[in-house]
Design an enzyme around this catalytic site. Structure first.
Site, PDB file in Angstrom:
ATOM      1  N   ASN A   6      86.737  65.677  60.693  1.00  0.00           N
ATOM      2  CA  ASN A   6      85.604  66.116  60.039  1.00  0.00           C
ATOM      3  C   ASN A   6      84.390  66.001  60.663  1.00  0.00           C
ATOM      4  O   ASN A   6      84.192  64.793  60.977  1.00  0.00           O
ATOM      5  CB  ASN A   6      85.661  65.408  58.699  1.00  0.00           C
ATOM      6  N   HIS A   9      79.278  64.431  60.162  1.00  0.00           N
ATOM      7  CA  HIS A   9      78.208  63.478  60.473  1.00  0.00           C
ATOM      8  C   HIS A   9      77.833  63.729  61.891  1.00  0.00           C
ATOM      9  O   HIS A   9      76.555  62.996  62.327  1.00  0.00           O
ATOM     10  CB  HIS A   9      78.647  62.334  60.286  1.00  0.00           C
ATOM     11  N   HIS A  42      82.126  70.089  55.787  1.00  0.00           N
ATOM     12  CA  HIS A  42      81.940  70.206  54.024  1.00  0.00           C
ATOM     13  C   HIS A  42      80.292  70.870  53.996  1.00  0.00           C
ATOM     14  O   HIS A  42      79.467  70.157  54.354  1.00  0.00           O
ATOM     15  CB  HIS A  42      81.969  68.848  53.457  1.00  0.00           C
ATOM     16  N   ARG A  44      77.902  71.362  51.919  1.00  0.00           N
ATOM     17  CA  ARG A  44      77.368  70.886  50.392  1.00  0.00           C
ATOM     18  C   ARG A  44      76.483  71.655  50.145  1.00  0.00           C
ATOM     19  O   ARG A  44      75.475  72.451  50.931  1.00  0.00           O
ATOM     20  CB  ARG A  44      76.788  69.587  50.878  1.00  0.00           C
ATOM     21  N   ARG A  48      73.072  68.954  53.295  1.00  0.00           N
ATOM     22  CA  ARG A  48      72.538  67.962  53.738  1.00  0.00           C
ATOM     23  C   ARG A  48      72.667  67.556  55.378  1.00  0.00           C
ATOM     24  O   ARG A  48      72.156  66.873  55.901  1.00  0.00           O
ATOM     25  CB  ARG A  48      72.670  66.442  53.053  1.00  0.00           C
ATOM     26  N   GLU A  69      85.634  72.656  53.300  1.00  0.00           N
ATOM     27  CA  GLU A  69      85.331  71.746  52.015  1.00  0.00           C
ATOM     28  C   GLU A  69      84.234  72.361  51.151  1.00  0.00           C
ATOM     29  O   GLU A  69      83.047  72.530  51.737  1.00  0.00           O
ATOM     30  CB  GLU A  69      85.320  70.438  52.247  1.00  0.00           C
ATOM     31  N   THR A 100      81.733  62.425  48.602  1.00  0.00           N
ATOM     32  CA  THR A 100      82.602  62.792  47.435  1.00  0.00           C
ATOM     33  C   THR A 100      83.346  61.652  46.777  1.00  0.00           C
ATOM     34  O   THR A 100      84.073  60.935  47.242  1.00  0.00           O
ATOM     35  CB  THR A 100      83.673  63.880  47.959  1.00  0.00           C
ATOM     36  N   GLU A 150      95.011  67.472  48.323  1.00  0.00           N
ATOM     37  CA  GLU A 150      94.574  66.451  49.164  1.00  0.00           C
ATOM     38  C   GLU A 150      94.701  65.312  48.288  1.00  0.00           C
ATOM     39  O   GLU A 150      93.578  65.487  47.375  1.00  0.00           O
ATOM     40  CB  GLU A 150      93.472  66.810  50.014  1.00  0.00           C
ATOM     41  N   HIS A 190      89.800  60.523  53.088  1.00  0.00           N
ATOM     42  CA  HIS A 190      88.805  59.932  52.280  1.00  0.00           C
ATOM     43  C   HIS A 190      88.574  58.463  52.690  1.00  0.00           C
ATOM     44  O   HIS A 190      89.821  57.947  52.280  1.00  0.00           O
ATOM     45  CB  HIS A 190      88.180  60.124  51.154  1.00  0.00           C
TER      46      HIS A 190
HETATM   47  N1  PXP Z   1      88.523  64.899  52.753  1.00  0.00           N
HETATM   48  C1  PXP Z   1      87.499  65.387  51.725  1.00  0.00           C
HETATM   49  C2  PXP Z   1      88.047  66.332  50.671  1.00  0.00           C
HETATM   50  C3  PXP Z   1      86.265  65.126  52.063  1.00  0.00           C
HETATM   51  O1  PXP Z   1      85.497  65.392  50.944  1.00  0.00           O
HETATM   52  C4  PXP Z   1      85.975  64.185  53.047  1.00  0.00           C
HETATM   53  C5  PXP Z   1      84.322  63.755  53.138  1.00  0.00           C
HETATM   54  O2  PXP Z   1      83.943  64.887  53.512  1.00  0.00           O
HETATM   55  C6  PXP Z   1      86.856  63.699  53.941  1.00  0.00           C
HETATM   56  C7  PXP Z   1      88.352  63.965  53.634  1.00  0.00           C
HETATM   57  C8  PXP Z   1      86.469  62.648  55.048  1.00  0.00           C
HETATM   58  O3  PXP Z   1      86.206  61.452  54.409  1.00  0.00           O
HETATM   59  P1  PXP Z   1      85.845  60.514  55.743  1.00  0.00           P
HETATM   60  O4  PXP Z   1      84.485  60.969  56.299  1.00  0.00           O
HETATM   61  O5  PXP Z   1      85.374  59.119  54.566  1.00  0.00           O
HETATM   62  O6  PXP Z   1      86.747  60.217  56.567  1.00  0.00           O
END
Ligand code: PXP
Length: 245
Positions: A6, A9, A42, A44, A48, A69, A100, A150, A190
């Protein structure tokens, strides 16, 4: 087991200064070169971190899969139908949350979710539902014909003590077994990091992990030393040129 990286960031850092770097496209390509099996982003509602243009650019640039996402809104549905990622993961979204916070409530939103799945699958987009490791939610997902879930590992990752961590891990294990038996493709994500990933990765029913924040955070320390050295070299070379003139 597949790894979805992901890259949200990367965009957070970029947006902090309104620059064009670091580039989510570059991050996606580096992640793929390093072995990422898919790229997760994601978009959003408040934009952001990831912006609309990032999603299109990454979709075009990568050669693995884009897992987009998105919240359960008409705007996001239209957007996904335009971008046509290989995968969509439907997540709950609250404006004030930092990330999330909980899984999608399938119970009570069955009709809407079923419509979204149908419309996306018609375009060959695989749809995953981001849900808590909760048997009732998994059963509801099954009842509406979902094929991918998921499991939200946030409560496991954030557990304050070992007893809670064990209990949360057991919930994930039970949920993964139940979902697998019911024919789901089971993913998880997550809050996973280098310290807590192993106990999730050893669950045989889980096929794919989506990890973001910890990978990007760790990248800072894996790369900071080189980055400082590069800047010192640039400064030193400039001074050398000066002294030669
Ligand atoms: N899976 C989903 C569905 C999420 O919304 C997120 C965060 O955007 C993640 C995985 C990844 O989470 P993390 O950034 O804490 O690894």
């Amino acid at each position: 087991m597949l790894l979805g990286v992901n890259i949200d960031h990367i965009a957070t850092v970029r947006n902090a200064r309104g620059t064009v770097y670091p580039s989510p496209v570059e991050a996606a390509l580096v992640a793929e070169t390093a072995g990422a099996d898919l790229i997760t982003m994601h978009l959003r509602e408040d934009r952001r971190h990831i912006k609309d243009a990032d999603v299109f650019a990454v979709r075009q640039a990568i050669s693995t899969r884009l897992n987009l996402e998105m919240a359960l809104t008409e705007e996001m549905l239209d957007n996904a139908l335009e971008v046509k990622p290989q995968d969509v993961c439907i997540v709950p979204e609250k404006r004030q949350e930092i990330t999330t916070e909980g899984g999608l409530a399938v119970l009570g939103q069955e009709k809407t979710i079923a419509t979204f799945i149908e419309m996306l699958e018609k375009e060959n987009i695989r749809v995953s539902l981001f849900i808590d490791p909760d048997i009732a939610q998994i059963q509801a997902a099954k009842d509406i014909g979902a094929s991918v879930i998921e499991l939200h590992t946030g409560r496991y990752a954030d557990a304050a003590d070992e007893k809670t961590r064990q209990a949360e891990w057991q919930r994930i294990k039970t949920a993964a077994e139940f979902a697998d038996k019911n024919g789901f493709c089971v993913n998880a994500g997550h809050g996973l990091n280098i310290h807590n990933v192993a106990d999730i990765a050893r669950l045989p029913e889980i096929r794919e992990l989506n990890i973001g924040h910890a990978i990007i955070a760790q990248a800072l320390f894996l790369g900071l030393s080189e980055s400082v050295k590069q800047m010192k070299t640039a400064i030193f070379q400039a001074q050398m040129l000066n002294s030669e003139q």
